[in-house]
Design a protein around this motif. Structure first.
Motif, PDB file in Angstrom:
ATOM      1  N   PHE A   1       0.825  -1.198   0.000  1.00 48.64           N
ATOM      2  CA  PHE A   1       0.000   0.000   0.000  1.00 48.64           C
ATOM      3  C   PHE A   1       0.864   1.254   0.000  1.00 48.64           C
ATOM      4  CE2 PHE A   1      -1.991   3.385   2.550  1.00 48.64           C
ATOM      5  CZ  PHE A   1      -2.999   3.746   1.662  1.00 48.64           C
ATOM      6  N   SER A   2       1.935   1.258   0.780  1.00 46.12           N
ATOM      7  CA  SER A   2       2.831   2.422   0.845  1.00 46.12           C
ATOM      8  C   SER A   2       3.434   2.734  -0.518  1.00 46.12           C
ATOM      9  CB  SER A   2       3.958   2.173   1.852  1.00 46.12           C
ATOM     10  OG  SER A   2       3.450   2.013   3.132  1.00 46.12           O
ATOM     11  N   VAL A   3       3.886   1.711  -1.203  1.00 42.20           N
ATOM     12  CA  VAL A   3       4.487   1.895  -2.529  1.00 42.20           C
ATOM     13  C   VAL A   3       3.445   2.438  -3.506  1.00 42.20           C
ATOM     14  CG1 VAL A   3       5.459   0.648  -4.506  1.00 42.20           C
ATOM     15  CG2 VAL A   3       6.338   0.223  -2.188  1.00 42.20           C
ATOM     16  N   GLU A   4       2.243   1.845  -3.495  1.00 43.59           N
ATOM     17  CA  GLU A   4       1.193   2.318  -4.408  1.00 43.59           C
ATOM     18  C   GLU A   4       0.740   3.730  -4.058  1.00 43.59           C
ATOM     19  OE1 GLU A   4       0.045   1.181  -7.334  1.00 43.59           O
ATOM     20  OE2 GLU A   4       1.683  -0.237  -7.078  1.00 43.59           O
ATOM     21  N   ALA A   5       0.699   4.053  -2.782  1.00 49.70           N
ATOM     22  CA  ALA A   5       0.318   5.409  -2.367  1.00 49.70           C
ATOM     23  C   ALA A   5       1.355   6.421  -2.855  1.00 49.70           C
ATOM     24  CB  ALA A   5       0.168   5.480  -0.850  1.00 49.70           C
ATOM     25  N   ALA A   6       2.627   6.081  -2.745  1.00 48.15           N
ATOM     26  CA  ALA A   6       3.684   6.986  -3.229  1.00 48.15           C
ATOM     27  C   ALA A   6       3.574   7.179  -4.737  1.00 48.15           C
ATOM     28  CB  ALA A   6       5.054   6.432  -2.853  1.00 48.15           C
TER      29      ALA A   6
ATOM     30  N   GLU B   1       5.340  16.340  -4.872  1.00 47.90           N
ATOM     31  CA  GLU B   1       6.790  16.440  -5.037  1.00 47.90           C
ATOM     32  C   GLU B   1       7.507  15.927  -3.797  1.00 47.90           C
ATOM     33  OE1 GLU B   1       7.004  20.641  -5.615  1.00 47.90           O
ATOM     34  OE2 GLU B   1       6.322  20.534  -7.693  1.00 47.90           O
ATOM     35  N   ASN B   2       8.794  15.605  -3.977  1.00 47.25           N
ATOM     36  CA  ASN B   2       9.667  15.189  -2.875  1.00 47.25           C
ATOM     37  C   ASN B   2       9.028  14.121  -1.994  1.00 47.25           C
ATOM     38  OD1 ASN B   2      11.523  17.148  -3.749  1.00 47.25           O
ATOM     39  ND2 ASN B   2      10.497  18.701  -2.510  1.00 47.25           N
ATOM     40  N   ILE B   3       8.675  13.015  -2.597  1.00 40.87           N
ATOM     41  CA  ILE B   3       7.985  11.940  -1.888  1.00 40.87           C
ATOM     42  C   ILE B   3       9.015  11.019  -1.239  1.00 40.87           C
ATOM     43  CG2 ILE B   3       6.394  10.001  -2.137  1.00 40.87           C
ATOM     44  CD1 ILE B   3       5.416  11.525  -4.739  1.00 40.87           C
ATOM     45  N   ASP B   4       8.865  10.818   0.056  1.00 39.13           N
ATOM     46  CA  ASP B   4       9.745   9.914   0.807  1.00 39.13           C
ATOM     47  C   ASP B   4       8.896   8.857   1.485  1.00 39.13           C
ATOM     48  OD1 ASP B   4      12.193  11.279   0.301  1.00 39.13           O
ATOM     49  OD2 ASP B   4      11.662  12.765   1.823  1.00 39.13           O
ATOM     50  N   VAL B   5       9.358   7.609   1.417  1.00 38.05           N
ATOM     51  CA  VAL B   5       8.694   6.502   2.100  1.00 38.05           C
ATOM     52  C   VAL B   5       9.713   5.890   3.048  1.00 38.05           C
ATOM     53  CG1 VAL B   5       7.499   4.302   1.838  1.00 38.05           C
ATOM     54  CG2 VAL B   5       7.266   6.061   0.067  1.00 38.05           C
ATOM     55  N   PHE B   6       9.404   5.905   4.345  1.00 37.46           N
ATOM     56  CA  PHE B   6      10.303   5.382   5.365  1.00 37.46           C
ATOM     57  C   PHE B   6       9.741   4.096   5.950  1.00 37.46           C
ATOM     58  CE2 PHE B   6      11.074   9.972   5.418  1.00 37.46           C
ATOM     59  CZ  PHE B   6      12.455  10.008   5.318  1.00 37.46           C
ATOM     60  N   ASP B   7      10.613   3.118   6.123  1.00 37.09           N
ATOM     61  CA  ASP B   7      10.270   1.876   6.807  1.00 37.09           C
ATOM     62  C   ASP B   7      10.641   2.073   8.276  1.00 37.09           C
ATOM     63  OD1 ASP B   7      10.100  -0.652   7.886  1.00 37.09           O
ATOM     64  OD2 ASP B   7      11.190  -1.637   6.266  1.00 37.09           O
ATOM     65  N   VAL B   8       9.651   2.302   9.119  1.00 35.64           N
ATOM     66  CA  VAL B   8       9.912   2.618  10.528  1.00 35.64           C
ATOM     67  C   VAL B   8       9.594   1.439  11.451  1.00 35.64           C
ATOM     68  CG1 VAL B   8       9.681   5.102  10.234  1.00 35.64           C
ATOM     69  CG2 VAL B   8       7.662   3.748  10.777  1.00 35.64           C
ATOM     70  N   ARG B   9       9.508   0.234  10.878  1.00 36.07           N
ATOM     71  CA  ARG B   9       9.305  -0.946  11.728  1.00 36.07           C
ATOM     72  C   ARG B   9      10.494  -1.064  12.676  1.00 36.07           C
ATOM     73  NH1 ARG B   9       8.796  -5.429   7.331  1.00 36.07           N
ATOM     74  NH2 ARG B   9      10.381  -4.063   6.499  1.00 36.07           N
ATOM     75  N   GLY B  10      10.218  -1.300  13.925  1.00 36.23           N
ATOM     76  CA  GLY B  10      11.282  -1.404  14.912  1.00 36.23           C
ATOM     77  C   GLY B  10      11.697  -0.058  15.486  1.00 36.23           C
TER      78      GLY B  10
ATOM     79  N   ASP C   1      16.921   8.344  10.144  1.00 31.81           N
ATOM     80  CA  ASP C   1      17.727   7.133  10.335  1.00 31.81           C
ATOM     81  C   ASP C   1      16.983   5.871   9.912  1.00 31.81           C
ATOM     82  OD1 ASP C   1      15.926   7.388  12.432  1.00 31.81           O
ATOM     83  OD2 ASP C   1      17.258   6.424  13.891  1.00 31.81           O
ATOM     84  N   ALA C   2      15.706   5.984   9.569  1.00 24.00           N
ATOM     85  CA  ALA C   2      14.936   4.828   9.096  1.00 24.00           C
ATOM     86  C   ALA C   2      15.266   4.585   7.629  1.00 24.00           C
ATOM     87  CB  ALA C   2      13.442   5.096   9.256  1.00 24.00           C
ATOM     88  N   PRO C   3      15.321   3.320   7.225  1.00 23.65           N
ATOM     89  CA  PRO C   3      15.603   3.047   5.806  1.00 23.65           C
ATOM     90  C   PRO C   3      14.465   3.520   4.909  1.00 23.65           C
ATOM     91  CG  PRO C   3      15.159   1.008   7.011  1.00 23.65           C
ATOM     92  CD  PRO C   3      15.171   2.099   8.015  1.00 23.65           C
ATOM     93  N   GLN C   4      14.836   3.994   3.728  1.00 25.72           N
ATOM     94  CA  GLN C   4      13.827   4.432   2.771  1.00 25.72           C
ATOM     95  C   GLN C   4      13.432   3.264   1.866  1.00 25.72           C
ATOM     96  OE1 GLN C   4      14.156   8.042   0.692  1.00 25.72           O
ATOM     97  NE2 GLN C   4      14.694   9.233   2.505  1.00 25.72           N
ATOM     98  N   VAL C   5      12.191   3.280   1.444  1.00 25.09           N
ATOM     99  CA  VAL C   5      11.643   2.218   0.596  1.00 25.09           C
ATOM    100  C   VAL C   5      11.671   2.696  -0.847  1.00 25.09           C
ATOM    101  CG1 VAL C   5       9.556   0.877   0.072  1.00 25.09           C
ATOM    102  CG2 VAL C   5      10.134   1.415   2.453  1.00 25.09           C
ATOM    103  N   GLU C   6      12.172   1.848  -1.746  1.00 23.70           N
ATOM    104  CA  GLU C   6      12.159   2.146  -3.183  1.00 23.70           C
ATOM    105  C   GLU C   6      10.735   2.010  -3.673  1.00 23.70           C
ATOM    106  OE1 GLU C   6      13.952   3.347  -5.864  1.00 23.70           O
ATOM    107  OE2 GLU C   6      15.325   3.765  -4.242  1.00 23.70           O
TER     108      GLU C   6
END
Length: 156
Positions: free
Chosen positions: A48-53, A62-71, A148-153
């Motif tokens: 869902f996050s990828v499709e929303a982006a 513009e400037n869309i960032d998706v962060f994986d904040v699990r943990g 510091d959270a990894p970004q999702v492609e």
């Protein structure tokens, strides 16, 4: 006068009591474990996050960032941050994201829009989306908080 019948008590063993208390193993339905369920929910949240982006990009955000904040967060798995170009465009994108959530069987838990529409927050429980007007985004700088959270492609 007839004599009253003597009540007899039947001695119940622990084994017999346990058998009566719980049905046989084959009669109880198997439930998914919490771990397997959580993993599936997290994968759905990622999709869902990828499709929303991608939808936000298609709608000229513009400037869309998706962060994986699990943990890193106890309240969400993915965080999306994007900038809109106008209040009308931001409201329209928010509505379209709610529709996308319905397609993924994710009901928006909450939606908050500030007065002048410089910041819209959509909470899908496992995914939280922040849509900012560029100056408001620079002021709050959520990227620094979650940097510091990894970004999702997500780009095609």
């Amino acid at each position: 006068m007839p004599t009253p019948k003597k009540k007899t008590t039947k001695k119940v063993t622990k084994k017999a009591a346990a058998e009566r208390a719980s049905p046989p193993a084959e009669a109880t339905p198997k439930r998914r474990t919490r771990r397997a369920s959580a993993k599936t929910e997290s994968e759905d949240a990622r999709k869902f996050s990828v499709e929303a982006a991608r939808l936000m990009k298609d709608l000229h955000c513009e400037n869309i960032d998706v962060f994986d904040v699990r943990g890193k967060s106890d309240v969400m798995d993915y965080l999306l941050i994007a900038s809109g170009t106008s209040d009308r465009q931001m409201r329209s994108v928010g509505d379209d994201l709610e529709e996308l959530g319905k397609k993924y069987k994710l009901q928006a838990f909450g939606k908050d829009v500030d007065g002048p529409t410089t910041w819209i927050v959509l909470d899908f429980v496992d995914v939280v989306i922040h849509l900012f007007e560029p100056q408001t985004r620079a002021f709050y700088d959520l990227e620094m908080l979650w940097g510091d959270a990894p970004q999702v492609e997500w780009q095609r």
